[in-house]
Write an enzyme that holds these catalytic residues in place. Structure first.
Site, PDB file in Angstrom:
ATOM      1  N   GLU A 124       0.996  -1.214  -0.131  1.00 22.37           N
ATOM      2  CA  GLU A 124      -0.107  -0.006  -0.084  1.00 22.37           C
ATOM      3  C   GLU A 124       0.790   1.332  -0.166  1.00 22.37           C
ATOM      4  OE1 GLU A 124      -2.432  -0.099   3.681  1.00 22.37           O
ATOM      5  OE2 GLU A 124      -0.788  -0.687   4.706  1.00 22.37           O
ATOM      6  N   HIS A 182       4.144  -0.704  10.442  1.00 17.62           N
ATOM      7  CA  HIS A 182       3.514   0.392  10.041  1.00 17.62           C
ATOM      8  C   HIS A 182       2.473   0.567  10.991  1.00 17.62           C
ATOM      9  CE1 HIS A 182       1.151  -1.881   7.353  1.00 17.62           C
ATOM     10  NE2 HIS A 182       0.295  -1.107   7.625  1.00 17.62           N
ATOM     11  N   ARG A 202      -2.241  -7.648  13.230  1.00 19.38           N
ATOM     12  CA  ARG A 202      -1.988  -6.706  14.230  1.00 19.38           C
ATOM     13  C   ARG A 202      -1.019  -7.030  15.392  1.00 19.38           C
ATOM     14  NH1 ARG A 202      -7.463  -6.288  16.244  1.00 19.38           N
ATOM     15  NH2 ARG A 202      -8.115  -5.299  14.285  1.00 19.38           N
TER      16      ARG A 202
END
Length: 325
Positions: A124, A182, A202
Site C-alpha cells: 500500500e 507500520h 495486528r
C-alpha cells in the site's frame, strides 16, 4: 457488427467504516451528511467481497464493480488486468481519518497471503492530505530486529522501541511494501492506495478494548513473525518525482503507479495504456470529460474510475487529484 461499449467515468457510493480510532473529518471532507460517527475509513472504490462498490452514474447505475467487470471485461480494467485478476478489481482506494492511533501492524506479501488465505497480499501507499499538530506515522524499523528477538518481545510494548516514527505533514508520501511494519498515528487524514486485500496482522494495539466485547482486540503476533521484513532501510519517506505539467509521480511499483495531478483552469490528461485509472479529488472541484464526450463532476472527497478504454481526459476546474493505475 462489433461495436465498442461507451463506459463513462464512474462514480461509486462510498462505503463508510466506523472504527475505534475513527474521527469526524471524513463526512465534511466529502461534503456528505450522515449520522454515522467515528468514521475511520471511506472505501472509495472496492471490489473486496462483501464490500463491493456500487455505481452511482451512467447506464449501469446500481451495478456492483464485479458486475461491471463481468459485463465489460478488458474495456473497463485493461486486457492484462482482466487476464490476471478476472472479475476481481486489483486495487482498493480509501480515505482514512485517524483520530486515534491505529494498531502497529504488518501485511503479508502475495506468496504468504495466497498460502494462508487464498488472497492477494497487501502492498500500500499513503498520501497525507492534512495533519493535526504532532501527527506521526510509523513506517519501518529503526534498528535491527531479528525473528528471535521479535518472538520474545512482539507481544510487549518493547516492540515500539524498534519501530521508526516520522513526523507527518500534508503532501508526505509513505510507500509500504508488504512486510513493512507500520501504523497511522492520530491526527492524519490520508488517501490510501492498496492491493485488494483485507488481511492485517495486528502486532500491538496499545491495550485498547473492543467497543462491543470490552475485551482486548485480537492480536496476530505469531502470524506476523513470518510476514515481517526485518531489513532496516535508510529512508522510509518516499521521494516524489519531478512535477511536469502539473503531474508529480509519487509511487511506482509492481502493483500500482500513483501520481498527484494539479489542474488550474484546463488540462488534458493521457490515461494509462491498457489499464484503468482511479482519481481521488483532495482539493477543489472539476469537470472530467472523456474522449467520447462523457462528463462527470467531481469535488473534494470524491473518487472516479476511468475505464481502460479511455485514452485521454479533458479536465476543467481547479482541483488536485491522487491518481492510481
Amino acid at each position: 457488427m462489433n461495436t465498442k461499449p461507451n463506459i463513462p467515468p464512474l462514480k461509486f457510493r462510498p462505503i463508510l467504516k466506523s472504527a475505534i480510532w475513527g474521527g469526524e473529518l471524513i463526512a465534511p471532507f466529502k461534503g456528505i451528511e450522515t449520522d454515522q460517527t467515528q468514521i475511520g475509513e471511506s472505501w472509495e472504490i472496492s471490489g473486496v467481497p462483501g464490500n463491493e462498490s456500487i455505481a452511482l452514474n451512467g447506464p449501469d447505475a446500481g451495478a456492483s464493480l464485479p458486475e461491471l467487470i463481468d459485463k465489460y471485461g478488458a474495456d473497463l480494467v485493461g486486457k492484462s488486468n482482466f487476464e490476471r485478476f478476472g472479475r476481481k478489481f486489483p486495487l482498493l482506494i480509501k480515505i482514512i481519518d485517524a483520530a486515534g492511533d491505529l494498531s502497529l501492524q504488518v501485511h503479508p506479501d502475495d506468496t504468504l497471503a495466497m498460502k494462508r488465505h487464498n488472497s492477494l497480499g497487501k502492498t500500500e501507499m499513503w498520501y497525507i492530505v492534512s495533519t493535526a499538530p504532532g501527527a506521526k506515522i510509523i513506517s519501518g524499523l529503526s534498528k535491527q530486529l531479528t525473528p528471535e528477538i521479535y518472538e520474545k518481545i512482539g507481544s510487549t510494548n518493547e516492540i515500539l522501541d524498534y519501530v521508526a516514527t516520522h513526523d507527518s505533514h500534508p503532501g508526505d508520501v509513505f510507500f509500504l511494501p508488504a512486510g513493512r511494519v507500520h501504523g497511522i498515528g492520530a491526527g492524519n487524514l490520508l488517501v490510501e492506495v492498496q492491493e485488494t486485500s483485507d488481511i492485517t496482522y495486528r502486532i500491538n494495539d496499545y491495550g485498547r478494548l473492543d467497543a462491543k466485547t470490552g475485551l482486548p482486540r485480537e492480536l496476530h503476533v505469531e502470524q506476523a513473525k513470518d510476514a515481517i521484513d526485518y531489513t532496516v532501510y535508510p529512508e522510509y519517506v518516499a521521494k516524489p518525482g519531478k512535477e511536469i505539467d502539473g503531474v508529480t509521480p509519487l509511487v511506482d511499483c509492481d502493483h500500482f503507479s500513483v501520481a498527484r495531478v494539479k489542474v488550474e483552469g484546463e488540462k488534458e490528461l493521457v490515461t494509462g495504456a491498457d489499464t484503468f485509472t482511479t482519481m481521488t479529488c483532495i482539493n477543489g472541484e472539476a469537470t472530467v470529460t472523456d474522449d467520447r464526450g462523457n462528463s462527470v463532476e467531481i469535488k473534494k472527497g470524491e473518487s472516479i474510475l476511468v475505464p481502460a478504454m479511455t485514452d485521454h481526459l479533458s479536465i476543467k476546474g481547479n482541483a488536485t487529484f491522487i491518481t492510481a493505475e
